[in-house]
Enzyme design. Structure first.
Site, PDB file in Angstrom:
ATOM      1  N   HIS A   1       0.857  -1.181   0.000  1.00 45.25           N
ATOM      2  CA  HIS A   1       0.000   0.000   0.000  1.00 45.25           C
ATOM      3  C   HIS A   1       0.895   1.233   0.000  1.00 45.25           C
ATOM      4  O   HIS A   1       2.140   1.118   0.036  1.00 45.25           O
ATOM      5  CB  HIS A   1      -0.954   0.000   1.197  1.00 45.25           C
TER       6      HIS A   1
ATOM      7  N   LYS B   1       4.215  -3.564  16.769  1.00 43.94           N
ATOM      8  CA  LYS B   1       3.118  -4.471  17.102  1.00 43.94           C
ATOM      9  C   LYS B   1       3.079  -4.733  18.600  1.00 43.94           C
ATOM     10  O   LYS B   1       4.113  -4.962  19.225  1.00 43.94           O
ATOM     11  CB  LYS B   1       3.267  -5.803  16.347  1.00 43.94           C
TER      12      LYS B   1
ATOM     13  N   ARG C   1       2.064 -11.580  15.615  1.00 43.21           N
ATOM     14  CA  ARG C   1       1.398 -11.673  14.317  1.00 43.21           C
ATOM     15  C   ARG C   1       0.928 -13.110  14.099  1.00 43.21           C
ATOM     16  O   ARG C   1       1.538 -14.053  14.611  1.00 43.21           O
ATOM     17  CB  ARG C   1       2.362 -11.317  13.178  1.00 43.21           C
TER      18      ARG C   1
ATOM     19  N   GLN D   1      16.867 -10.287   9.840  1.00 43.40           N
ATOM     20  CA  GLN D   1      17.056  -9.120   8.992  1.00 43.40           C
ATOM     21  C   GLN D   1      18.529  -8.695   8.985  1.00 43.40           C
ATOM     22  O   GLN D   1      19.039  -8.225   7.964  1.00 43.40           O
ATOM     23  CB  GLN D   1      16.164  -7.953   9.436  1.00 43.40           C
TER      24      GLN D   1
ATOM     25  N   LYS E   1      -4.836   6.127   4.775  1.00 47.12           N
ATOM     26  CA  LYS E   1      -6.071   5.447   5.159  1.00 47.12           C
ATOM     27  C   LYS E   1      -7.267   6.302   4.751  1.00 47.12           C
ATOM     28  O   LYS E   1      -7.250   7.520   4.884  1.00 47.12           O
ATOM     29  CB  LYS E   1      -6.119   5.218   6.675  1.00 47.12           C
ATOM     30  N   THR E   2      -8.311   5.655   4.253  1.00 51.07           N
ATOM     31  CA  THR E   2      -9.556   6.343   3.941  1.00 51.07           C
ATOM     32  C   THR E   2     -10.685   5.582   4.618  1.00 51.07           C
ATOM     33  O   THR E   2     -10.466   4.558   5.268  1.00 51.07           O
ATOM     34  CB  THR E   2      -9.810   6.380   2.422  1.00 51.07           C
TER      35      THR E   2
END
Length: 417
Positions: A45, A82, A86, A172, A233-234
């Site tokens: 996104h 977070k 997850r 990572q 965001k909408t």
């Protein structure tokens, strides 16, 4: 103005591990640098865009970008930001997500030429590593106390963190080490929430390679809106890069609706316009904000970048048709885009307009429907209808699929057949 000065002018730099060292290195040589994304969904996104667009700015200055899709790290889950664990994704889901994201990244970078981008998947080196090798060759170099000091881990100690997510930062770090060793990668770029993971990579490189290893980290600030609401965001959710999730028209509309207080900042960080072009648009915002020149340029630049010229032209066409009311000029495919979120009603073949207005809940009663029609408040495909006995026919269907009814100035309803 050099590259790092340009990034500073645009407000893109948040933190650097060694500002002078990086400045000296990029001024003397063309480096390889990377940014990664975990495939937690089958599409990115717009919240993912800024680090990759920053990577592209380096490419435009002759450096080689390495674009990493986290097929391995996506199976583990990044605890950054977070408050709880997850949910683990299956290998099949992650691999499917990787494929979707790769296509989107291919539209942002140049993969040909002397400094063509390289795309990698960390599953290719992490997926085949056995646990003993991981513990002896990698884990031995990262102290538990060092990891506990990381904000992303420390913040989870009270609520709980599994060993799986606890080790994410090491995975990572392995990525940075692997790219340093195999692609001479000297810089990792990421969002501000990735600082801990980036510095873990530098720690691993320093421990395994040498104290004098030249590698750097740079983070980018979190994108915010002036009114305090979350960027990207909408009401209908996130703004995705996948045109099936967010149509090019919706994507275009998101950017064109940017507030005056945000538009210059977005032009700086998201577009590749020159300083002079942005300063001219900033002047337009101040002197003639009603023309919304800056928003139009922002929407055009971003839609072209992600979806291409033809999708941009289509988005502009839909926008102009909706603004003017000339919806008859749209194709069925364009109507499906532009009217994706308006109320819809499934209709029979031929129906009286008064009955349809009531059945589709466009007008609350037959009396009101007749009044609306008589007063010229109802249009069919952009044409005003004043006959209360009007019956919709085949000629009122656009490509045999849709009829667009508008009551008043803005209340649209899509009739499907």
């Amino acid at each position: 103005m050099d590259l790092l000065q340009d990034l500073a002018w645009r407000g893109i730099i948040y933190q650097q591990t060694d500002e002078e060292g990086l400045k000296d290195t990029v001024s003397k040589e063309k480096i390889s640098l990377y940014c990664g994304v975990d495939p937690t969904a089958d599409s990115m996104h717009i919240g993912h865009l800024l680090p990759f667009l920053t990577l592209r700015r380096f490419q435009q200055h002759g450096h080689r970008p390495i674009v990493l899709v986290g097929g391995a790290t996506g199976l583990i889950g990044d605890p950054s930001g977070k408050s709880e664990e997850r949910k683990l994704l299956t290998l099949e889901t992650v691999q499917s997500n990787v494929n979707g994201i790769k296509k989107q990244l291919q539209s942002i970078f140049e993969f040909e030429g002397e400094n063509g981008a390289i795309m990698v998947n960390n599953y290719d080196w992490a997926g085949s590593m056995d646990i003993v090798t991981f513990l002896r060759d990698i884990g031995k170099h990262i102290g538990v106390n060092y990891m506990l000091a990381k904000d992303t881990i420390a913040s989870r100690l009270e609520t709980g963190i599994s060993f799986t997510e606890f080790t994410y930062t090491i995975l990572q770090a392995m990525d940075f080490l692997h790219l340093y060793q195999n692609h001479n990668c000297k810089l990792q770029i990421g969002g501000s929430d990735q600082w801990g993971n980036i510095t873990s990579g530098l720690e691993l490189i320093r421990k395994i390679e040498s104290e004098g290893s030249k590698a750097y980290g740079l983070t980018i600030p979190l994108v915010t809106k002036a009114d305090g609401t979350k960027f990207g965001k909408t009401e209908s959710g996130a703004i995705w890069l996948d045109p099936e999730k967010t149509t090019p028209y919706e994507f275009y509309q998101f950017w064109i609706n940017t507030a005056d207080a945000d538009v210059v900042k977005y032009l700086k960080i998201f577009t590749f316009l020159s300083h002079e072009e942005i300063e001219q648009l900033e002047k337009a915002v101040q002197e003639e904000p009603h023309l919304r020149k800056a928003q139009k340029v922002l929407a055009e630049e971003m839609t072209r970048l992600i979806h291409g010229d033809s999708a941009l032209e289509q988005a502009i066409k839909i926008s102009q048709a909706l603004f003017s009311g000339d919806v008859k000029s749209l194709t069925a495919a364009e109507i499906a885009q532009g009217f994706k979120d308006v109320p819809a009603y499934e209709s029979a073949n031929e129906v009286n307009l008064v009955d349809l207005l009531v059945a589709a809940k466009i007008s609350p009663s037959k009396r009101q429907a007749r009044e609306d029609i008589s007063n010229g408040a109802v249009t069919i495909n952009g044409e005003k209808i004043t006959d209360t006995a009007y019956v919709l026919a085949d000629t009122d269907r656009i490509e045999g699929q849709f009829t667009i009814i508008r009551r008043g100035k803005k209340k649209y309803t899509l009739i499907n057949y």
